[in-house]
Write a protein that holds these residues in place. Structure first.
Motif, PDB file in Angstrom:
ATOM      1  N   ILE A 189       0.865  -1.180   0.000  1.00  0.00           N
ATOM      2  CA  ILE A 189       0.000   0.000   0.000  1.00  0.00           C
ATOM      3  C   ILE A 189       0.899   1.227   0.000  1.00  0.00           C
ATOM      4  O   ILE A 189       1.875   1.284   0.756  1.00  0.00           O
ATOM      5  N   GLU A 190       0.572   2.212  -0.838  1.00  0.00           N
ATOM      6  CA  GLU A 190       1.376   3.431  -0.883  1.00  0.00           C
ATOM      7  C   GLU A 190       0.473   4.658  -0.909  1.00  0.00           C
ATOM      8  O   GLU A 190      -0.471   4.725  -1.700  1.00  0.00           O
ATOM      9  N   ILE A 191       0.799   5.620  -0.056  1.00  0.00           N
ATOM     10  CA  ILE A 191       0.140   6.919  -0.037  1.00  0.00           C
ATOM     11  C   ILE A 191       1.194   7.943  -0.438  1.00  0.00           C
ATOM     12  O   ILE A 191       2.230   8.061   0.211  1.00  0.00           O
ATOM     13  N   GLU A 192       0.933   8.703  -1.486  1.00  0.00           N
ATOM     14  CA  GLU A 192       1.956   9.595  -2.038  1.00  0.00           C
ATOM     15  C   GLU A 192       1.394  10.998  -2.255  1.00  0.00           C
ATOM     16  O   GLU A 192       0.357  11.168  -2.889  1.00  0.00           O
ATOM     17  N   GLY A 210       5.888  -3.200   2.991  1.00  0.00           N
ATOM     18  CA  GLY A 210       4.476  -3.320   3.331  1.00  0.00           C
ATOM     19  C   GLY A 210       3.643  -2.088   3.020  1.00  0.00           C
ATOM     20  O   GLY A 210       2.799  -2.097   2.124  1.00  0.00           O
ATOM     21  N   ILE A 211       3.867  -1.006   3.773  1.00  0.00           N
ATOM     22  CA  ILE A 211       3.089   0.225   3.614  1.00  0.00           C
ATOM     23  C   ILE A 211       4.054   1.396   3.485  1.00  0.00           C
ATOM     24  O   ILE A 211       4.950   1.566   4.316  1.00  0.00           O
ATOM     25  N   LEU A 212       3.869   2.209   2.456  1.00  0.00           N
ATOM     26  CA  LEU A 212       4.758   3.331   2.169  1.00  0.00           C
ATOM     27  C   LEU A 212       3.991   4.640   2.233  1.00  0.00           C
ATOM     28  O   LEU A 212       2.833   4.714   1.799  1.00  0.00           O
ATOM     29  N   VAL A 213       4.658   5.679   2.740  1.00  0.00           N
ATOM     30  CA  VAL A 213       4.147   7.047   2.654  1.00  0.00           C
ATOM     31  C   VAL A 213       5.283   7.905   2.110  1.00  0.00           C
ATOM     32  O   VAL A 213       6.314   8.068   2.768  1.00  0.00           O
ATOM     33  N   PHE A 214       5.097   8.410   0.898  1.00  0.00           N
ATOM     34  CA  PHE A 214       6.133   9.193   0.222  1.00  0.00           C
ATOM     35  C   PHE A 214       5.619  10.596  -0.089  1.00  0.00           C
ATOM     36  O   PHE A 214       4.428  10.783  -0.361  1.00  0.00           O
ATOM     37  N   ASN A 215       6.526  11.559  -0.094  1.00  0.00           N
ATOM     38  CA  ASN A 215       6.332  12.848  -0.750  1.00  0.00           C
ATOM     39  C   ASN A 215       7.425  12.982  -1.796  1.00  0.00           C
ATOM     40  O   ASN A 215       8.618  12.897  -1.468  1.00  0.00           O
ATOM     41  N   LEU A 216       7.035  13.183  -3.055  1.00  0.00           N
ATOM     42  CA  LEU A 216       7.988  13.251  -4.149  1.00  0.00           C
ATOM     43  C   LEU A 216       7.976  14.635  -4.794  1.00  0.00           C
ATOM     44  O   LEU A 216       6.963  15.335  -4.764  1.00  0.00           O
TER      45      LEU A 216
END
Length: 770
Positions: A189-192, A210-216
């Protein structure tokens, strides 16, 4: 346990409780054609009921009407498989508000499984999205993929096999992701770059991470705030990273439970996180990507992170896995997996200024089967006597014993009710108008979708749409949009006594009652004259532009909402015979290209494309000729005041100008801040400078999947072979090619131009130079 009873109700389409709701049942025998007809005829608040069965899909399913619910009999009973897909880059694509997907499976799409772009009130419920070949970079990047959405609910779904993220929410607001099973993906799961996301009660297991939270950087939405990851079961995410090289996800090492990169105001709490070979929670600066940031608004630091109340389990030892990041982390901190790792880049805990309280990293109240294992790697600490950065590691949590303000529950807004205004005219009433005989254009018929092109009386010879327009006139472009080497004939039809209004940006302003026709033909190898394939019509009605497609057969053009794919052998000057699969889009795919600022709009009739001389008009400038004939009003005085592009085929002009012209006509309708590719941050308008990051210069891709070709940047100056833009233009795989629609073969001449353009750019190292 968190109460969730009220939130389930909020995203159920409200009209399902009303007599105004309408159900359309799709047949088993003619599934794909019936599904397309159902979408075409649906009004707001329509349920499209799918039967049980496994259905081989040849084209992507595109939903461009609001208020549609697509409901199957269950994810193991209603299965849409796209392994033989012939057209369209996605499995399912939706672009309108109040959309629900429920109770079916999507298998083996060439691109993303289900994508929703720019919509509000979106629900994904009880779905299964997978790629049956198992882990492979050839799988689509995302299983469930809402981007630029608001009020999105994803619940009780099973997603596996994605070469990027199984469930990915990008550049969105107000999100709930709950009770899903994400497994066997690169990222579960990724929240970006998203605001206000609650991710809870999910299982994320046997992914790479598993679970990612990114700001790109370099995206339309610059930052994401307030993601909460809680009450999840996150375990055994130690799978091989099988993503395509060049993507940001390809940098993610295996063995991570939760990965926070440059994330802001993020909480990780009350999760069970166990059996990860590298770390349970990783917190990093974007700098670990080793990519140069050219976005002046971007801040690469993770800030306001809280990790509390989690239960960690880990083994005492895990060995090197061959990955570069894994090697550096274990070399600095030891072979034992860590429950929490912080890269410590510019955090001030080793030396320098400490962050203000609201930007701190706070770690409290977690437990572990081995006693909480923590490591701050201090990766910004350069030690000249060692061949790698970082260290010495600090393991104490004293600097992180703090509490920040905690966000409340995400509450999704209730979707507004829209009541259909009327049922519209009957089929008999439409036919009566369409079949009316007239000497000129059948103006009244322009208000309706007539069954035959000849109903509109556009041409004197109803079997030949390439010449002799009734009350219409030819228009020509200084640059051509490539469509499988098709021959095109274009005409404009205006209402009596009215004219087009000039405007410099986007399309000219056509009066209501206008029509534009574009006829496509292919010169087949075994025929003396070109074969008529289709005539596409845009009609300007009171509610906007309406696209219609008419397919030619036996001298007659019949309305074809579903489109077609036709295998042909085309004879092309200078290239000989070329095998191609000509694709006529379905009506909903028209909006994939003809879409600016949330509405359908013409592509070609823009001042910069129309500003040219026509030999059949005695050498006059086309726009000036129209102005003299009162077909166009408001034209500026002086040609220097009218935008113009060089002809990309004119080799006497600079390559940079020619490349900008080619990209403008072939790519800009999507790659602009208001187009369907706006989420990529790649904007190809002719007025932008070649060295700008928005134009792709040293720009990292966002969601290219296998479209990267193993390359890191959209444009690597000085090297077309290392540039994603050139790679995608020179390949024809459904999930790779650009443009995504309109071609089945490569445009060799255009590709050579873009290759020369990139190769002539001054070469720089995009990793080290701004």
């Amino acid at each position: 346990m968190k109460k969730i009873f009220s939130l389930s109700f909020l995203l159920i389409p409200l009209m399902s409780f009303s007599a105004l709701a309408r159900d359309i049942k799709v047949s088993f025998e003619h599934f794909e054609s019936d599904l397309n007809n159902a979408i075409d005829t649906a009004d707001s608040n329509t349920k499209i009921i799918l039967p049980a069965g496994t259905f081989m899909m040849e084209n992507e399913v595109l939903i461009d009407r609001p208020g549609i619910s697509m409901i199957g009999q269950g994810p193991d009973k209603t299965i849409l498989t796209f392994k033989n897909q012939k057209a369209g880059p996605q499995g399912i694509l939706a672009t309108k508000d109040r959309i629900t997907f429920q109770g079916f499976a999507v298998e083996d799409s060439f691109g993303n499984g289900i994508k929703v772009l720019g919509a509000k009130y979106v629900t994904f419920r009880n779905l299964r999205v997978t790629w049956t070949r198992g882990p492979s970079p050839l799988n689509g990047p995302y299983g469930i993929y809402p981007v630029l959405t608001e009020n999105t609910l994803i619940e009780n779904c099973d997603v596996s096999g994605s070469s990027d993220a199984g469930i990915y929410v990008g550049q969105s607001k107000k999100i709930i992701v709950r009770r899903n099973n994400a497994h066997g993906n690169v990222a579960g799961i990724e929240i970006e770059n998203s605001d206000d996301a609650d991710v809870y009660e999910n299982e994320a297991h046997h992914n790479t991470a598993g679970i990612l939270v990114f700001n790109l950087p370099d995206l339309v939405k610059k930052e994401g705030h307030r993601t909460r990851i809680f009450s999840n079961h996150i375990y055994d995410n130690n799978g091989k990273n099988f993503s395509s090289k060049g993507t940001i996800i390809s940098l993610v090492p295996k063995g991570m439970g939760v990965f926070l990169m440059a994330s802001l105001d993020t909480e990780v709490f009350n999760n069970v996180i166990k059996w990860h070979a590298l770390t349970g929670v990783g917190i990093t600066n974007y700098a670990i990507s080793e990519r140069i940031v050219r976005d002046p608004t971007y801040n690469s630091m993770p800030k306001g992170i809280q990790v509390y109340g989690n239960h960690f389990y880990s083994h005492p030892v895990s060995i090197f896995d061959g990955g570069r990041m894994n090697f550096i982390i274990k070399l600095i901190s030891g072979l034992a997996p860590k429950d929490i790792i912080y890269d410590g880049i510019s955090d001030g805990t080793y030396e320098g200024q400490r962050p203000e309280v609201k930007n701190k990293i706070c770690i409290q109240g977690n437990d572990s089967n081995r006693g909480l294992q923590f490591a701050n790697l201090h990766l910004d600490h350069q030690r000249p006597h060692l061949p790698y950065p970082g260290g010495p590691v600090t393991r104490t949590l004293e600097d992180y014993d703090c509490t920040l303000t905690r966000a409340g529950d995400v509450a999704l807004e209730i979707a507004p009710v829209e009541i259909p205004t009327s049922s519209g005219p009957t089929e008999e009433e439409i036919l009566k108008v369409c079949k009316t005989q007239s000497r000129g254009v059948n103006r009244e018929a322009l208000n309706y979708d007539c069954p035959d092109l000849s109903d509109y009386h556009f041409f004197s010879d109803k079997s030949d749409p390439t010449k002799s327009p009734n009350e219409g006139f030819l228009y020509s472009l200084n640059n051509q949009l490539f469509t499988d080497y098709a021959i095109k004939h274009r005409f404009i039809f205006l209402p009596y006594g009215q004219s087009i209004k000039y405007q410099a940006k986007y399309s000219l302003d056509f009066p209501i009652g206008s029509a534009i026709t574009k006829t496509f033909s292919i010169q087949e190898a075994d025929k003396s004259t070109p074969t008529l394939l289709e005539t596409r019509v845009l009609i300007r009605r009171a509610n906007g532009w309406i696209p219609l497609n008419y397919s030619w057969k036996s001298g007659k053009a019949i309305l074809n909402r579903a489109g077609f794919v036709r295998a042909m052998t085309a004879r092309v000057a200078g290239q000989g015979d070329i095998e191609l699969d000509y694709h006529s889009p379905n009506l909903r795919q028209c909006s994939s290209c003809h879409f600016i600022d949330e509405k359908i709009t013409p592509i070609g009739p823009q001042a910069k494309f129309l500003n040219r001389n026509l030999p059949d008009d005695k050498g006059q400038n086309q726009l000036e000729s129209w102005s003299k004939k009162s077909l166009l009003s408001g034209l500026p005085q002086g040609r220097e005041n009218i935008p113009k592009l060089v002809e990309w085929t004119d080799t006497s002009k600079p390559v940079d100008d020619r490349a900008h012209a080619y990209l403008a006509i072939n790519c800009t309708h999507c790659h602009n801040p208001a187009g369907n590719a706006r989420n990529t941050g790649l904007f190809l308008q002719s007025e932008r400078k070649s060295e700008s990051v928005e134009m792709g210069h040293c720009k990292s891709p966002v969601a290219a999947g296998i479209g990267t070709g193993g390359n890191e940047f959209d444009i690597q100056p000085g090297s077309a072979e290392k540039s994603i833009l050139y790679y995608r233009m020179s390949h024809s795989h459904l999930a790779v090619k650009m443009p995504q629609l309109g071609r089945s073969v490569n445009h060799l001449e255009g590709n050579e131009l873009i290759k020369d353009w990139i190769n002539e750019m001054p070469a720089i190292n995009c990793r080290t130079e701004n």
